[in-house]
Design an enzyme around this catalytic site. Structure first.
Site, PDB file in Angstrom:
ATOM      1  N   ILE A  19     -10.246 -14.373  45.304  1.00 43.98           N
ATOM      2  CA  ILE A  19      -9.322 -13.993  44.327  1.00 43.98           C
ATOM      3  C   ILE A  19      -9.861 -14.499  43.123  1.00 43.98           C
ATOM      4  O   ILE A  19      -9.952 -13.729  41.991  1.00 43.98           O
ATOM      5  CB  ILE A  19      -7.832 -14.612  44.513  1.00 43.98           C
ATOM      6  CG1 ILE A  19      -7.271 -13.836  45.606  1.00 43.98           C
ATOM      7  CG2 ILE A  19      -7.141 -14.446  43.333  1.00 43.98           C
ATOM      8  CD1 ILE A  19      -6.001 -14.371  46.332  1.00 43.98           C
ATOM      9  N   LYS A 140       2.823 -17.033  48.704  1.00 39.84           N
ATOM     10  CA  LYS A 140       4.349 -16.627  49.400  1.00 39.84           C
ATOM     11  C   LYS A 140       4.813 -17.831  50.204  1.00 39.84           C
ATOM     12  O   LYS A 140       6.072 -18.122  50.407  1.00 39.84           O
ATOM     13  CB  LYS A 140       3.963 -15.471  50.148  1.00 39.84           C
ATOM     14  CG  LYS A 140       4.931 -15.213  51.176  1.00 39.84           C
ATOM     15  CD  LYS A 140       4.470 -13.817  51.914  1.00 39.84           C
ATOM     16  CE  LYS A 140       5.185 -13.824  53.370  1.00 39.84           C
ATOM     17  NZ  LYS A 140       4.747 -14.778  54.363  1.00 39.84           N
ATOM     18  N   TYR A 152      -0.189 -27.841  52.560  1.00 39.71           N
ATOM     19  CA  TYR A 152      -0.433 -26.817  51.745  1.00 39.71           C
ATOM     20  C   TYR A 152       0.752 -26.050  51.165  1.00 39.71           C
ATOM     21  O   TYR A 152       0.931 -25.752  49.911  1.00 39.71           O
ATOM     22  CB  TYR A 152      -1.188 -25.806  52.434  1.00 39.71           C
ATOM     23  CG  TYR A 152      -1.480 -24.284  51.996  1.00 39.71           C
ATOM     24  CD1 TYR A 152      -2.520 -24.200  50.925  1.00 39.71           C
ATOM     25  CD2 TYR A 152      -0.785 -23.111  52.126  1.00 39.71           C
ATOM     26  CE1 TYR A 152      -2.918 -22.984  50.355  1.00 39.71           C
ATOM     27  CE2 TYR A 152      -1.310 -21.932  51.559  1.00 39.71           C
ATOM     28  CZ  TYR A 152      -2.245 -21.816  50.670  1.00 39.71           C
ATOM     29  OH  TYR A 152      -2.422 -20.483  50.285  1.00 39.71           O
ATOM     30  N   THR A 187      -9.852 -12.121  51.842  1.00 42.91           N
ATOM     31  CA  THR A 187     -10.628 -13.153  51.158  1.00 42.91           C
ATOM     32  C   THR A 187     -11.423 -13.906  52.235  1.00 42.91           C
ATOM     33  O   THR A 187     -11.056 -13.787  53.296  1.00 42.91           O
ATOM     34  CB  THR A 187      -9.979 -13.980  49.993  1.00 42.91           C
ATOM     35  OG1 THR A 187      -9.035 -14.876  51.041  1.00 42.91           O
ATOM     36  CG2 THR A 187      -9.263 -13.285  49.044  1.00 42.91           C
TER      37      THR A 187
HETATM   38  P1  NAP Z   1     -11.097 -18.463  49.111  1.00 47.76           P
HETATM   39  O1  NAP Z   1     -11.619 -17.119  49.732  1.00 47.76           O
HETATM   40  O2  NAP Z   1     -11.490 -19.358  50.121  1.00 47.76           O
HETATM   41  O3  NAP Z   1     -12.076 -18.637  47.679  1.00 47.76           O
HETATM   42  C1  NAP Z   1     -11.727 -19.728  47.068  1.00 47.76           C
HETATM   43  C2  NAP Z   1     -12.678 -20.370  46.450  1.00 47.76           C
HETATM   44  O4  NAP Z   1     -12.435 -21.359  45.839  1.00 47.76           O
HETATM   45  C3  NAP Z   1     -13.993 -20.655  47.438  1.00 47.76           C
HETATM   46  O5  NAP Z   1     -15.317 -20.292  46.800  1.00 47.76           O
HETATM   47  C4  NAP Z   1     -13.801 -22.141  47.784  1.00 47.76           C
HETATM   48  O6  NAP Z   1     -15.197 -22.719  48.165  1.00 47.76           O
HETATM   49  C5  NAP Z   1     -13.332 -22.475  46.405  1.00 47.76           C
HETATM   50  N1  NAP Z   1     -12.459 -23.852  46.322  1.00 47.76           N
HETATM   51  C6  NAP Z   1     -11.697 -24.273  47.320  1.00 47.76           C
HETATM   52  N2  NAP Z   1     -11.313 -25.597  46.750  1.00 47.76           N
HETATM   53  C7  NAP Z   1     -11.969 -26.034  45.702  1.00 47.76           C
HETATM   54  C8  NAP Z   1     -11.911 -26.988  45.001  1.00 47.76           C
HETATM   55  N3  NAP Z   1     -11.305 -28.296  45.232  1.00 47.76           N
HETATM   56  N4  NAP Z   1     -12.773 -26.873  43.793  1.00 47.76           N
HETATM   57  C9  NAP Z   1     -13.480 -26.071  43.587  1.00 47.76           C
HETATM   58  N5  NAP Z   1     -13.440 -24.928  44.366  1.00 47.76           N
HETATM   59  C10 NAP Z   1     -12.832 -24.810  45.466  1.00 47.76           C
HETATM   60  O7  NAP Z   1      -9.502 -18.274  48.996  1.00 47.76           O
HETATM   61  P2  NAP Z   1      -8.442 -17.135  48.175  1.00 47.76           P
HETATM   62  O8  NAP Z   1      -8.029 -16.571  49.381  1.00 47.76           O
HETATM   63  O9  NAP Z   1      -9.244 -16.391  47.190  1.00 47.76           O
HETATM   64  O10 NAP Z   1      -7.494 -18.267  47.842  1.00 47.76           O
HETATM   65  C11 NAP Z   1      -7.473 -18.254  46.097  1.00 47.76           C
HETATM   66  C12 NAP Z   1      -6.015 -18.846  45.932  1.00 47.76           C
HETATM   67  O11 NAP Z   1      -5.242 -17.780  46.137  1.00 47.76           O
HETATM   68  C13 NAP Z   1      -5.871 -20.150  46.616  1.00 47.76           C
HETATM   69  O12 NAP Z   1      -4.794 -20.926  45.791  1.00 47.76           O
HETATM   70  C14 NAP Z   1      -4.531 -19.582  47.589  1.00 47.76           C
HETATM   71  O13 NAP Z   1      -3.785 -20.701  48.051  1.00 47.76           O
HETATM   72  C15 NAP Z   1      -4.080 -18.456  47.045  1.00 47.76           C
HETATM   73  N6  NAP Z   1      -3.426 -17.574  48.055  1.00 47.76           N
HETATM   74  C16 NAP Z   1      -4.439 -16.641  48.740  1.00 47.76           C
HETATM   75  C17 NAP Z   1      -3.792 -15.743  49.646  1.00 47.76           C
HETATM   76  C18 NAP Z   1      -4.539 -14.813  50.464  1.00 47.76           C
HETATM   77  O14 NAP Z   1      -4.043 -14.125  51.044  1.00 47.76           O
HETATM   78  N7  NAP Z   1      -5.975 -14.719  50.350  1.00 47.76           N
HETATM   79  C19 NAP Z   1      -2.293 -15.861  49.703  1.00 47.76           C
HETATM   80  C20 NAP Z   1      -1.660 -16.599  49.079  1.00 47.76           C
HETATM   81  C21 NAP Z   1      -2.231 -17.482  48.234  1.00 47.76           C
HETATM   82  P3  NAP Z   1     -15.329 -23.150  49.504  1.00 47.76           P
HETATM   83  O15 NAP Z   1     -15.246 -21.631  50.225  1.00 47.76           O
HETATM   84  O16 NAP Z   1     -16.680 -23.694  49.624  1.00 47.76           O
HETATM   85  O17 NAP Z   1     -14.312 -23.960  50.009  1.00 47.76           O
END
Ligand code: NAP
Length: 256
Positions: A19, A140, A152, A187
């Site tokens: 995201i 969510k 989380y 993602t």
């Molecule tokens: P993602 O695919 O894991 O991408 C997140 C990015 O952030 C990765 O590059 C990760 O690096 C980096 N990261 C993680 N922790 C970090 C930190 N402490 N400092 C700096 N960078 C960090 O995650 P995503 O699915 O895009 O999620 C992004 C946000 O959306 C999160 O807050 C998540 O809770 C929220 N969200 C996502 C979904 C979904 O369906 N995907 C649903 C609800 C909420 P690494 O990979 O090296 O850890």
């Protein structure tokens, strides 16, 4: 619609992948300057190439207050201003009540929540100058629960509370604070989660079937579009809101 984001400097935690990556790419399309705070160097480089110099990656895994301070110092050294903050980095790390312990819980809350506060705290003097905006990415799961992920969800719920709290505190400075709530977005993090099921394909089909609008997942770009709108001055009278971008998954009748 011109979002007036040209040359605006926006910090995005986790801004290289998933995201956050879509938010960085969308900001580049608007002529803005994303600052990706993300250790994922390969994905960050692709975005830097796309931006042709009008972007920055700070490859830090945020945890301590000093990490966030360093981000602000380096951003100011390069660009001299900050116009917006997207708190997005997080990981659903499965620290539950049964499969967990107090230390793991504290660690999970700290790694998902504290840097949201740290970045907001240390960017504040610069957001005051620019009348910038903050967007917190929650989940969510803060509303519905998921099971086996206490740390989380505690952090995600707190991010929604802080969105309202900061919106109130920052009213005098015209700094708007909103939260975006994704549900099911493909993602790298989501892919890892779905692979944890015995039959990932079957699980995905079952989830898609229950998403009311189009029986499909939300794309990262659809989340990014809302975030970028909220950062812009076209959202000038929206603050303290929790915006669900989820095809109706959280609120509409799933038996539809
Ligand atoms: P993602 O695919 O894991 O991408 C997140 C990015 O952030 C990765 O590059 C990760 O690096 C980096 N990261 C993680 N922790 C970090 C930190 N402490 N400092 C700096 N960078 C960090 O995650 P995503 O699915 O895009 O999620 C992004 C946000 O959306 C999160 O807050 C998540 O809770 C929220 N969200 C996502 C979904 C979904 O369906 N995907 C649903 C609800 C909420 P690494 O990979 O090296 O850890």
């Amino acid at each position: 619609m011109n979002l007036n984001l040209k040359d605006k400097v926006i910090l995005i935690s986790g801004g290289a992948k998933g995201i956050g990556g879509a938010i960085s790419r969308g900001l580049i399309e608007e002529g803005a300057i994303p600052v990706m705070i993300d250790p994922s160097e390969m994905e960050g480089k692709e975005i830097l190439d796309l931006a042709k110099g009008k972007a920055l990656q700070i490859p830090i895994r945020l945890f301590s207050p000093e990490d966030s301070q360093e981000v602000i110092t380096r951003t100011l050294e390069v660009f001299g201003r900050i116009d917006g903050l997207v708190n997005n980095a997080g990981s659903n790390d499965s620290v539950g009540l049964e499969k967990g312990n107090p230390e793991a819980f504290a660690q999970s809350v700290a790694k998902n929540l504290n840097h949201y506060y740290h970045l907001a705290h240390f960017t504040l003097p610069y957001l005051k100058k620019s009348k910038g905006s903050i967007v917190n990415i929650s989940s969510k799961t803060a509303i519905t629960g998921q099971g086996n992920t206490s740390g989380y969800t505690a952090a995600k719920g707190a991010q929604l509370a802080l969105t309202r709290e900061w919106a109130v505190e920052l009213l005098p400075y015209q700094i708007r604070v909103n939260a975006v709530i994704p549900a099911e977005v493909m993602t790298p993090m989501y892919e890892n989660w779905i692979k944890s099921f015995a039959n990932p394909e079957e699980k995905l089909t079952e989830i898609n079937r229950r998403i009311p609008l189009g029986n499909r997942m939300t794309s990262s770009e659809e989340i990014a579009a809302m975030v970028i709108f909220l950062l812009s001055d076209k959202a000038s009278h929206i603050t303290g809101q929790h915006l669900f971008v989820d095809g109706g998954y959280t609120h509409l009748d799933r038996a539809l």
